[in-house]
Write a protein that holds these residues in place. Sequence first.
Motif, PDB file in Angstrom:
ATOM      1  N   GLN A 161       0.830  -1.214   0.000  1.00 36.52           N
ATOM      2  CA  GLN A 161       0.000   0.000   0.000  1.00 36.52           C
ATOM      3  C   GLN A 161       0.861   1.259   0.000  1.00 36.52           C
ATOM      4  OE1 GLN A 161      -2.676  -0.300   3.349  1.00 36.52           O
ATOM      5  NE2 GLN A 161      -3.543  -2.238   2.640  1.00 36.52           N
ATOM      6  N   ARG A 162       1.917   1.254   0.829  1.00 35.23           N
ATOM      7  CA  ARG A 162       2.817   2.418   0.876  1.00 35.23           C
ATOM      8  C   ARG A 162       3.528   2.608  -0.458  1.00 35.23           C
ATOM      9  NH1 ARG A 162       5.256   1.066   6.824  1.00 35.23           N
ATOM     10  NH2 ARG A 162       3.475   1.862   8.004  1.00 35.23           N
ATOM     11  N   LYS A 165       1.231   4.151  -2.959  1.00 35.32           N
ATOM     12  CA  LYS A 165       1.052   5.583  -2.678  1.00 35.32           C
ATOM     13  C   LYS A 165       2.185   6.395  -3.300  1.00 35.32           C
ATOM     14  CE  LYS A 165       0.828   8.971   1.009  1.00 35.32           C
ATOM     15  NZ  LYS A 165       1.151   9.233   2.404  1.00 35.32           N
ATOM     16  N   VAL A 166       3.413   5.946  -3.087  1.00 36.01           N
ATOM     17  CA  VAL A 166       4.580   6.649  -3.626  1.00 36.01           C
ATOM     18  C   VAL A 166       4.618   6.543  -5.150  1.00 36.01           C
ATOM     19  CG1 VAL A 166       7.116   6.637  -3.717  1.00 36.01           C
ATOM     20  CG2 VAL A 166       5.933   6.388  -1.522  1.00 36.01           C
ATOM     21  N   TYR A 168       2.348   6.018  -7.427  1.00 33.81           N
ATOM     22  CA  TYR A 168       1.303   6.719  -8.169  1.00 33.81           C
ATOM     23  C   TYR A 168       1.080   8.155  -7.693  1.00 33.81           C
ATOM     24  CZ  TYR A 168       0.452   2.176 -10.187  1.00 33.81           C
ATOM     25  OH  TYR A 168       0.611   0.997 -10.842  1.00 33.81           O
ATOM     26  N   LEU A 170      -0.027   9.351  -4.828  1.00 33.62           N
ATOM     27  CA  LEU A 170      -1.313   9.535  -4.146  1.00 33.62           C
ATOM     28  C   LEU A 170      -1.125  10.363  -2.869  1.00 33.62           C
ATOM     29  CD1 LEU A 170      -2.586   5.846  -4.472  1.00 33.62           C
ATOM     30  CD2 LEU A 170      -3.110   7.797  -5.970  1.00 33.62           C
ATOM     31  N   ARG A 171      -2.145  11.094  -2.473  1.00 40.89           N
ATOM     32  CA  ARG A 171      -2.063  11.899  -1.241  1.00 40.89           C
ATOM     33  C   ARG A 171      -2.304  11.037  -0.013  1.00 40.89           C
ATOM     34  NH1 ARG A 171      -4.550  17.709  -2.760  1.00 40.89           N
ATOM     35  NH2 ARG A 171      -6.321  16.991  -1.567  1.00 40.89           N
ATOM     36  N   THR A 172      -3.121  10.011  -0.157  1.00 41.96           N
ATOM     37  CA  THR A 172      -3.381   9.123   0.970  1.00 41.96           C
ATOM     38  C   THR A 172      -3.041   7.688   0.569  1.00 41.96           C
ATOM     39  OG1 THR A 172      -5.685   8.797   0.324  1.00 41.96           O
ATOM     40  CG2 THR A 172      -5.234  10.588   1.883  1.00 41.96           C
ATOM     41  N   GLN A 173      -2.802   6.899   1.577  1.00 46.48           N
ATOM     42  CA  GLN A 173      -2.480   5.499   1.307  1.00 46.48           C
ATOM     43  C   GLN A 173      -3.713   4.781   0.778  1.00 46.48           C
ATOM     44  OE1 GLN A 173       0.419   3.735   3.903  1.00 46.48           O
ATOM     45  NE2 GLN A 173      -0.952   2.019   4.252  1.00 46.48           N
ATOM     46  N   PRO A 174      -3.564   4.011  -0.287  1.00 46.28           N
ATOM     47  CA  PRO A 174      -4.739   3.312  -0.834  1.00 46.28           C
ATOM     48  C   PRO A 174      -5.221   2.219   0.098  1.00 46.28           C
ATOM     49  CG  PRO A 174      -2.746   2.617  -1.974  1.00 46.28           C
ATOM     50  CD  PRO A 174      -2.344   3.722  -1.051  1.00 46.28           C
ATOM     51  N   THR A 175      -6.497   1.942   0.022  1.00 50.68           N
ATOM     52  CA  THR A 175      -7.078   0.857   0.798  1.00 50.68           C
ATOM     53  C   THR A 175      -6.938  -0.437   0.007  1.00 50.68           C
ATOM     54  OG1 THR A 175      -9.272   1.097  -0.197  1.00 50.68           O
ATOM     55  CG2 THR A 175      -8.794   2.472   1.765  1.00 50.68           C
TER      56      THR A 175
END
Length: 177
Positions: A161-162, A165-166, A168, A170-175
């Motif tokens: 998940q982390r 996030k990096v 792509y 992303l501002r928040t960690q994906p679920t």
Amino acid sequence: MPPRQTKAIAHLKAVDPILGAWIDRAGPCGWEVKADGTHFDHVARSIVYQQVSGAAAATVYGRMLGLYRGKAPTPKQVLATPDEPLRGVGLSGRKVEYIKGLAEQLVAKRLPLEQIDRMSDDEVIATLTSIRGIGEWTAQMVLMFRLGRPDVLPTLDIALQRGAKVLYGLRTQPTPE
């Protein structure tokens, strides 16, 4: 690289240019199946690694092996070991409970662990998650690293998940979803 893996990597690069660029930067996959030892040892080791850094888990697991003269214990040996020495090597009370619960199921022949390599992914997950303390993440790790099934996407894995996030931006960690 096995043909199946080569085909999978080519597919991922074609459908996801961002992931494809990262695959090119990362280089060849060094993933290896852990075929040595028993299924019991591998699942017990996976329990040790739950929610702990790899380095810390490796230390605890190494200390646990030390209780058994450096060899992976059998389910009967684990059941014969009092909780305190297991706690003394760094296992939490819960993890001692989970590993001993797994051992109890095997000794009582209520868990067909020796047959998981012949089961579908869903059957492996259902079999393993029927044991207290073994969740979907642990079952997925067994599928990937014990049974060599590379088409498992462990969406519950925090590192995955982390990384997403990096990768792509992303501002928040994906679920997991």
